[in-house]
Motif scaffolding. Structure first.
Motif, short mmCIF file in Angstrom:
data_model
loop_
_atom_site.label_atom_id
_atom_site.label_comp_id
_atom_site.label_asym_id
_atom_site.label_seq_id
_atom_site.Cartn_x
_atom_site.Cartn_y
_atom_site.Cartn_z
N TYR A 170 0.85 -1.19 0.00
CA TYR A 170 0.00 0.00 0.00
C TYR A 170 0.88 1.24 0.00
CZ TYR A 170 -3.84 -3.04 1.53
OH TYR A 170 -4.80 -4.02 1.63
N LEU A 192 -4.64 6.09 1.87
CA LEU A 192 -4.06 4.75 1.74
C LEU A 192 -4.57 4.09 0.47
CD1 LEU A 192 -4.10 3.10 5.25
CD2 LEU A 192 -2.37 2.69 3.53
N PHE A 213 3.45 0.84 2.92
CA PHE A 213 3.17 -0.21 3.90
C PHE A 213 3.08 -1.56 3.21
CE2 PHE A 213 2.56 2.18 7.68
CZ PHE A 213 1.94 3.36 7.33
N ASP A 225 -10.89 -13.04 1.40
CA ASP A 225 -11.43 -11.82 1.99
C ASP A 225 -11.85 -12.02 3.43
OD1 ASP A 225 -14.55 -12.14 0.10
OD2 ASP A 225 -13.42 -13.55 1.31
N GLU A 257 -7.93 -11.29 8.14
CA GLU A 257 -7.43 -9.96 8.43
C GLU A 257 -6.01 -9.81 7.90
OE1 GLU A 257 -8.46 -12.26 10.52
OE2 GLU A 257 -7.21 -12.38 12.34
N GLN A 258 -5.64 -8.55 7.65
CA GLN A 258 -4.30 -8.23 7.21
C GLN A 258 -3.54 -7.58 8.35
OE1 GLN A 258 -4.24 -6.04 3.48
NE2 GLN A 258 -5.87 -7.30 2.61
N PHE A 262 -0.30 -5.23 9.23
CA PHE A 262 0.53 -4.23 8.56
C PHE A 262 1.87 -4.06 9.26
CE2 PHE A 262 -2.12 -2.00 5.38
CZ PHE A 262 -3.32 -2.64 5.60
N GLY A 263 2.89 -3.81 8.44
CA GLY A 263 4.19 -3.47 8.98
C GLY A 263 4.25 -1.99 9.36
N PRO A 264 5.39 -1.55 9.89
CA PRO A 264 5.53 -0.17 10.36
C PRO A 264 5.73 0.83 9.22
CG PRO A 264 7.56 -1.37 10.71
CD PRO A 264 6.57 -2.37 10.20
N HIS A 283 -14.90 -4.93 7.32
CA HIS A 283 -13.68 -4.89 8.12
C HIS A 283 -13.53 -3.53 8.76
CE1 HIS A 283 -11.37 -8.56 6.70
NE2 HIS A 283 -12.38 -8.55 5.87
N TYR A 320 -10.37 -1.28 10.51
CA TYR A 320 -8.97 -1.11 10.84
C TYR A 320 -8.82 0.25 11.50
CZ TYR A 320 -7.51 -5.11 8.04
OH TYR A 320 -7.32 -6.39 7.55
N GLN A 372 -5.73 3.34 12.55
CA GLN A 372 -4.35 3.79 12.36
C GLN A 372 -4.02 4.84 13.39
OE1 GLN A 372 -3.36 5.29 8.43
NE2 GLN A 372 -1.21 4.76 8.70
N GLN A 431 1.88 5.23 12.71
CA GLN A 431 1.95 3.77 12.69
C GLN A 431 1.21 3.22 11.48
OE1 GLN A 431 1.04 1.69 16.29
NE2 GLN A 431 1.81 3.33 17.60
N GLY A 432 1.43 1.95 11.20
CA GLY A 432 0.67 1.28 10.15
C GLY A 432 -0.73 0.95 10.63
N PRO A 433 -1.65 0.73 9.70
CA PRO A 433 -3.00 0.33 10.10
C PRO A 433 -2.97 -0.94 10.93
CG PRO A 433 -2.95 0.93 7.78
CD PRO A 433 -1.53 0.88 8.25
N TYR A 489 -5.50 -4.10 12.40
CA TYR A 489 -6.78 -4.79 12.29
C TYR A 489 -7.55 -4.67 13.60
CZ TYR A 489 -9.98 -8.76 12.45
OH TYR A 489 -11.08 -9.55 12.61
N HIS A 526 -13.73 -7.91 12.07
CA HIS A 526 -14.46 -8.03 10.82
C HIS A 526 -15.62 -9.00 10.99
CE1 HIS A 526 -12.08 -11.71 10.13
NE2 HIS A 526 -12.93 -12.02 9.18
N TYR A 562 -11.08 3.07 10.08
CA TYR A 562 -11.53 2.85 8.71
C TYR A 562 -12.53 1.69 8.68
CZ TYR A 562 -7.31 5.47 7.38
OH TYR A 562 -6.34 6.42 7.24
N GLN A 575 -14.63 -5.68 2.04
CA GLN A 575 -13.65 -6.49 1.34
C GLN A 575 -14.35 -7.57 0.55
OE1 GLN A 575 -10.75 -8.56 3.75
NE2 GLN A 575 -9.22 -8.42 2.12
N LEU A 602 -8.35 -4.35 -0.03
CA LEU A 602 -8.90 -3.41 0.94
C LEU A 602 -8.87 -2.02 0.32
CD1 LEU A 602 -7.24 -4.38 4.35
CD2 LEU A 602 -9.56 -4.89 3.59
N PHE A 609 -9.35 1.67 1.29
CA PHE A 609 -9.47 2.58 2.42
C PHE A 609 -10.10 3.89 1.98
CE2 PHE A 609 -7.05 0.67 5.93
CZ PHE A 609 -6.44 -0.38 5.28
#
Lengths: 114, 109
Positions: A35, A43, A90, A99, A102-103, A105-107, B34, B36, B38, B42-44, B46, B49, B87, B91, B97, B99
């Motif tokens: 992303y 995003l 990201f 679907d 869940e995903q 995310f990294g930093p 879903h 999420y 943020q 930081q990253g989003p 979870y 859902h 958010y 999905q 996803l 956003f």
């Protein structure tokens, strides 16, 4: 800590250059997503790989490419960089490409193009 | 992709419940809902859902309307750490996803 790692954390480069961003998914996750987050676009989904194969494509420019390796880590290559490519990138991973999952995310990697 | 509509922002008090609404009138039968969030810098992350039934986990509850055209994320006791952009995302089968702008939650001490 989501278990997803991204390197480098910060990257500063000049216009016209090429960079590679790296992502290691959570242990056991087969899907990797990329992303882009910029101030004006929010995003945006770029691309997804599942077990080494491209699964879905979003708003990814032709100057950008990605791949997922046999060890499941992924790299996002950005070339001919422009000022507008400055953003947070990201990576996320999930257990499956479905679907229902869940995903995580990294930093992120903050890219600054000067 | 089906779209979601959320208010731009909401304020709450610490230790009180928070209800974050989301409208998704064009949801298809196979879309998962879903949430999420943020946190700054930081990253989003979870949150939760669901598909049709209400869902609970350690972070929050998700209440889904019977017609699935709206849903509500419920934080049972807001803390300062819950201040974030939330958010609401649909999905579909391609697992992408999408956003939107999300809702910015502020928590007052």
């Amino acid at each position: 800590d989501s278990g997803v790692t991204q390197t480098p954390k910060h990257l500063i480069t000049a216009t016209g250059q090429r960079v590679t961003l790296r992502c290691s998914p959570r242990s056991g996750d087969l899907s990797v997503y990329w992303y882009q987050q910029s101030l004006d676009q929010g995003l945006q989904f770029l691309i997804q790989y599942y077990n080494g194969e491209e699964r879905a494509k979003g708003n990814i420019l032709e100057r950008f490419s990605a791949q997922q390796f046999p060890d499941l880590h992924s790299e996002l290559n950005l070339s001919s960089l422009e000022l507008g490519d400055s953003a947070l990138y990201f990576c996320a991973s999930s257990a499956s490409g479905s679907d229902a999952y869940e995903q995580y995310f990294g930093p992120g990697t903050r890219l600054t193009v000067t | 992709d089906a779209k979601t509509t959320q208010p731009n922002s909401m304020e709450s008090n610490e230790e009180e419940p928070v209800h974050l609404p989301c409208n998704h009138s064009t949801i298809s039968g196979t879309d998962y809902i879903h949430w999420y969030r943020q946190l700054p810098s930081q990253g989003p992350e979870y949150v939760i859902h669901g598909l049709t039934s209400n869902v609970n986990n350690r972070m929050a509850s998700l209440a889904i309307a019977e017609d699935r055209k709206s849903s509500t994320l419920i934080l049972h006791r807001a803390t300062l750490r819950d201040a974030a952009v939330y958010y609401c995302i649909l999905q579909g089968a391609n697992s992408k996803l999408t956003f939107g702008k999300g809702i910015t939650l502020s928590v007052r001490p």
